[in-house]
Design a protein around this motif. Sequence first.
Motif, mmCIF file in Angstrom:
data_model
loop_
_atom_site.group_PDB
_atom_site.id
_atom_site.type_symbol
_atom_site.label_atom_id
_atom_site.label_comp_id
_atom_site.label_asym_id
_atom_site.label_seq_id
_atom_site.Cartn_x
_atom_site.Cartn_y
_atom_site.Cartn_z
ATOM 1 N N LEU A 86 44.835 10.502 8.342
ATOM 2 C CA LEU A 86 44.165 9.521 9.187
ATOM 3 C C LEU A 86 44.633 8.121 8.807
ATOM 4 C CD1 LEU A 86 40.527 10.967 9.145
ATOM 5 C CD2 LEU A 86 42.243 11.215 10.934
ATOM 6 N N SER A 87 44.640 7.229 9.761
ATOM 7 C CA SER A 87 45.082 5.860 9.521
ATOM 8 C C SER A 87 43.925 5.003 9.018
ATOM 9 C CB SER A 87 45.630 5.258 10.811
ATOM 10 O OG SER A 87 44.578 5.084 11.746
ATOM 11 N N GLN A 88 44.260 3.799 8.528
ATOM 12 C CA GLN A 88 43.223 2.866 8.098
ATOM 13 C C GLN A 88 42.314 2.494 9.259
ATOM 14 O OE1 GLN A 88 44.581 -0.672 6.052
ATOM 15 N NE2 GLN A 88 42.763 -1.781 6.738
ATOM 16 N N ALA A 89 42.895 2.395 10.458
ATOM 17 C CA ALA A 89 42.077 2.056 11.632
ATOM 18 C C ALA A 89 41.038 3.135 11.891
ATOM 19 C CB ALA A 89 42.968 1.881 12.852
ATOM 20 N N GLU A 90 41.385 4.384 11.611
ATOM 21 C CA GLU A 90 40.452 5.490 11.820
ATOM 22 C C GLU A 90 39.428 5.598 10.690
ATOM 23 O OE1 GLU A 90 42.962 8.913 14.064
ATOM 24 O OE2 GLU A 90 43.834 8.183 12.187
ATOM 25 N N LEU A 91 39.849 5.287 9.457
ATOM 26 C CA LEU A 91 38.985 5.461 8.293
ATOM 27 C C LEU A 91 38.144 4.234 7.977
ATOM 28 C CD1 LEU A 91 41.575 7.245 5.991
ATOM 29 C CD2 LEU A 91 39.482 8.280 6.875
ATOM 30 N N GLY A 92 38.716 3.055 8.183
ATOM 31 C CA GLY A 92 38.036 1.813 7.826
ATOM 32 C C GLY A 92 38.620 1.199 6.574
ATOM 33 N N ASP A 93 38.223 -0.032 6.297
ATOM 34 C CA ASP A 93 38.721 -0.733 5.118
ATOM 35 C C ASP A 93 38.166 -0.131 3.836
ATOM 36 O OD1 ASP A 93 40.380 -2.841 6.207
ATOM 37 O OD2 ASP A 93 38.545 -3.730 6.997
ATOM 38 N N SER A 94 38.882 -0.381 2.751
ATOM 39 C CA SER A 94 38.424 0.019 1.426
ATOM 40 C C SER A 94 37.103 -0.664 1.104
ATOM 41 C CB SER A 94 39.483 -0.366 0.390
ATOM 42 O OG SER A 94 38.939 -0.400 -0.908
ATOM 43 N N LEU A 95 36.154 0.091 0.564
ATOM 44 C CA LEU A 95 34.883 -0.498 0.149
ATOM 45 C C LEU A 95 35.103 -1.507 -0.971
ATOM 46 C CD1 LEU A 95 31.853 -0.432 0.697
ATOM 47 C CD2 LEU A 95 31.645 1.346 -1.041
ATOM 48 N N LEU A 96 36.111 -1.270 -1.810
ATOM 49 C CA LEU A 96 36.458 -2.235 -2.852
ATOM 50 C C LEU A 96 36.836 -3.580 -2.237
ATOM 51 C CD1 LEU A 96 38.620 0.139 -5.058
ATOM 52 C CD2 LEU A 96 36.577 -1.048 -5.864
ATOM 53 N N ASP A 97 37.619 -3.541 -1.159
ATOM 54 C CA ASP A 97 38.025 -4.777 -0.486
ATOM 55 C C ASP A 97 36.845 -5.446 0.213
ATOM 56 O OD1 ASP A 97 40.593 -4.341 -1.333
ATOM 57 O OD2 ASP A 97 41.369 -3.685 0.613
ATOM 58 N N ILE A 98 36.028 -4.641 0.872
ATOM 59 C CA ILE A 98 34.884 -5.187 1.601
ATOM 60 C C ILE A 98 33.928 -5.907 0.650
ATOM 61 C CG2 ILE A 98 32.805 -4.585 2.900
ATOM 62 C CD1 ILE A 98 34.465 -2.207 4.057
ATOM 63 N N MET A 99 33.588 -5.246 -0.454
ATOM 64 C CA MET A 99 32.623 -5.841 -1.372
ATOM 65 C C MET A 99 33.238 -7.012 -2.133
ATOM 66 S SD MET A 99 29.991 -4.216 -0.572
ATOM 67 C CE MET A 99 28.758 -4.642 -1.801
ATOM 68 N N GLY A 100 34.555 -6.960 -2.360
ATOM 69 C CA GLY A 100 35.222 -8.103 -2.968
ATOM 70 C C GLY A 100 35.140 -9.325 -2.068
#
Length: 236
Positions: A86-100
């Motif tokens: 699956l692509s990033q568009a399908e999975l979503g951003d990394s939670l590490l990146d989001i919370m950062g």
Amino acid sequence: MSVKPADSRRLYLQIAEKLRELIAQPDFAPNGRLPPERALAETLGVSRPSVREALVALELEGLVEIRMGSGVYLCASAHAQGDAALSQAELGDSLLDIMGARCVIEGSIAASVAPFCKAKDLKVLREIYNEMQREVEAGRIPVASDRAFHVAIAQMSGNEVLVRTVSSLFDARHSPLSEKLRGHFENETTWGAVPDEHRVILEALEAHDAIQAQATMQRHLKMSLERVLTGGQRTP
């Protein structure tokens, strides 16, 4: 001499690809059980949280199954999978990146609004906090009041772009990757500390203490991430 272009994919997707290659080896998962997260992290030279995100991505693809308290197992059709990534568009951003990103943005917002908080805005924020506390005490996960608390602080800035940004970053928790991670490792128990973390943010704002407001906001967001990615010890 040609230079291989840098891999621009998110780290969890790069790790997921390496894990797919390992899974393809017949002796990688004896009895269908993958090595523990710690061993995978050491083998690949990455952090356990990044491995955890990659494993969840593979679970969403149907390659593995995460069994809480037992381990990570290959699905019956794992070796028969073709181009199932699956692509990033399908999975979503990394939670590490989001919370950062939230740490940087929301910490700065808390610091900037603290000296100028109005009494009426603080009253609304305390009411939201009280509702959050009641929900946790009743054994419910207070996602709505949590969101309302963070958005209310952004609204104190009077900047609609910041309000939309904070709302969007919070709502990224509903991406397939984040929801699966939270579904495995987040529960009523992990939310037990959340009201107290919000209380100290509220108290810093009530004291108009910019430094403390930023510090408590960033500490809360870092702890929230830790509870999902490193705090859950139910998988080896």
